[in-house]
Design a protein around this motif. Structure first.
Motif, short mmCIF file in Angstrom:
data_model
loop_
_atom_site.label_atom_id
_atom_site.label_comp_id
_atom_site.label_asym_id
_atom_site.label_seq_id
_atom_site.Cartn_x
_atom_site.Cartn_y
_atom_site.Cartn_z
N SER A 119 7.00 4.62 -10.99
CA SER A 119 7.69 3.36 -10.75
C SER A 119 9.13 3.41 -11.23
N SER A 120 9.93 2.52 -10.70
CA SER A 120 11.29 2.30 -11.19
C SER A 120 11.69 0.88 -10.83
N CYS A 133 15.41 -4.13 -6.83
CA CYS A 133 14.55 -3.16 -6.15
C CYS A 133 13.43 -2.80 -7.13
N ASN A 135 10.21 -0.60 -7.38
CA ASN A 135 9.39 0.46 -6.81
C ASN A 135 8.10 0.58 -7.61
N ASP A 137 5.55 2.29 -6.55
CA ASP A 137 5.34 3.72 -6.36
C ASP A 137 6.52 4.21 -5.53
N PHE A 138 7.10 5.34 -5.92
CA PHE A 138 8.32 5.81 -5.27
C PHE A 138 8.23 5.83 -3.75
N TYR A 139 7.07 6.20 -3.22
CA TYR A 139 6.99 6.51 -1.81
C TYR A 139 6.11 5.55 -1.02
N SER A 142 7.01 -0.84 -2.46
CA SER A 142 8.18 -1.36 -3.16
C SER A 142 8.47 -2.78 -2.71
N ASP A 251 12.56 13.49 -8.49
CA ASP A 251 12.18 13.16 -7.12
C ASP A 251 12.20 14.42 -6.27
#
Length: 281
Positions: A119-120, A133, A135, A137-139, A142, A251
């Protein structure tokens, strides 16, 4: 796209909270189609219904809502390092760190979600707006928050949307390799210094550590540090004294982004002896 972000050397993360995150990871289905915004005690966001609105959501999102925001309440909660949000029926505990923006009317935060290693979280808060924003999960999952030109009872209308793409990381793996973490260390001071750097993962486990001795004018580049995608934390000690910690993201090396690179610059300033920059590719 390449950017350099300059940060102050103070970090407010509580590392004890990271240690316990391993026990909080769950495997809930994140693709729920429930209402994005759930009622909460913090009153940061409030869903509203607009008639004849011209607001358009991003093409890639699968759900969106119009909301109004309470920036003052958000900053009050964020000052303690933790903000709790409920989105699409899921409760998230956000750990936030204030970042230097050099703009008096703008407060910026970054961080992660407890229990979500990939996460971010990023927030830019003004007196009357919040841009974000999130996230999870990165992918895969979001959320985004952006201000619009419309007003509701005198307040700026914001758009809250969700992006969900199941199997996105597996598709990325087919075409791209992991981008290693790296850092540089430069001594622009007039004195010899000893710098100890340790890199820790989301669970507070040490990944890399090294002590460097630098003469004035020396510059050192780290080896490539191969890690899995996620958030990592550097701890930096100068002459046996803890100076700061900085969080970076690892990443895949894709066209629109890759791992963040840390640049550490020692300077002749007793009060702030280190400049920290994060290169965002």
């Amino acid at each position: 796209m390449l950017g350099i972000v300059t940060f102050s050397v103070y970090s407010g993360f509580n590392t004890e909270s990271i240690v316990n995150d391993r026990d909080m990871i769950d495997a809930d289905n994140e693709s729920s189609t429930d209402s994005l915004l759930e009622s909460s005690e913090n009153d940061i966001f409030e869903e509203i219904k607009l008639n004849n609105s011209s607001i358009e959501a991003p093409e890639s999102c699968d759900n969106f809502e119009t909301i109004i925001v309470n920036p003052a309440k958000f900053k009050e909660l964020a000052s303690n390092g933790t903000v709790n949000l409920s989105l699409a029926g899921k409760d998230y505990e956000l750990k936030l760190q204030e970042r230097e923006t050099q703009k008096p009317d703008v407060t910026s935060y970054s961080g992660y979600i407890v229990g979500k290693p990939q996460s971010s979280v990023y927030f830019t808060v003004k007196n009357d707006s919040i841009e974000s924003c999130i996230n999870v999960d990165f992918y895969t999952l979001s959320y985004g928050i952006a201000s619009t030109q419309e007003k509701y009872n005198g307040k700026i209308v914001h758009l809250l949307w969700r992006y969900y793409n199941e199997g996105a990381e597996e598709e990325i793996k087919k075409h791209y390799s992991l981008d290693p973490l790296e850092f540089t260390l430069t001594n622009n001071d007039k004195e010899i210094h000893e710098v100890y750097i340790e890199l820790l993962d989301f669970y507070n486990q040490s990944i890399f550590e090294q002590t460097y001795t630098l003469d004035p004018g020396n510059k050192i580049s780290s080896p490539e540090i191969n890690v899995e995608p996620g958030m990592y934390r550097y701890e930096i000690f100068l002459d046996n004294e803890f100076i700061c910690e900085e969080t970076v993201r690892a990443d895949y090396a894709v066209e629109l982004g890759s791992s963040e690179k840390l640049h550490i610059n020692l300077i002749d300033n007793p009060e702030y002896p280190i400049e920290i920059m994060i290169e965002v590719a």
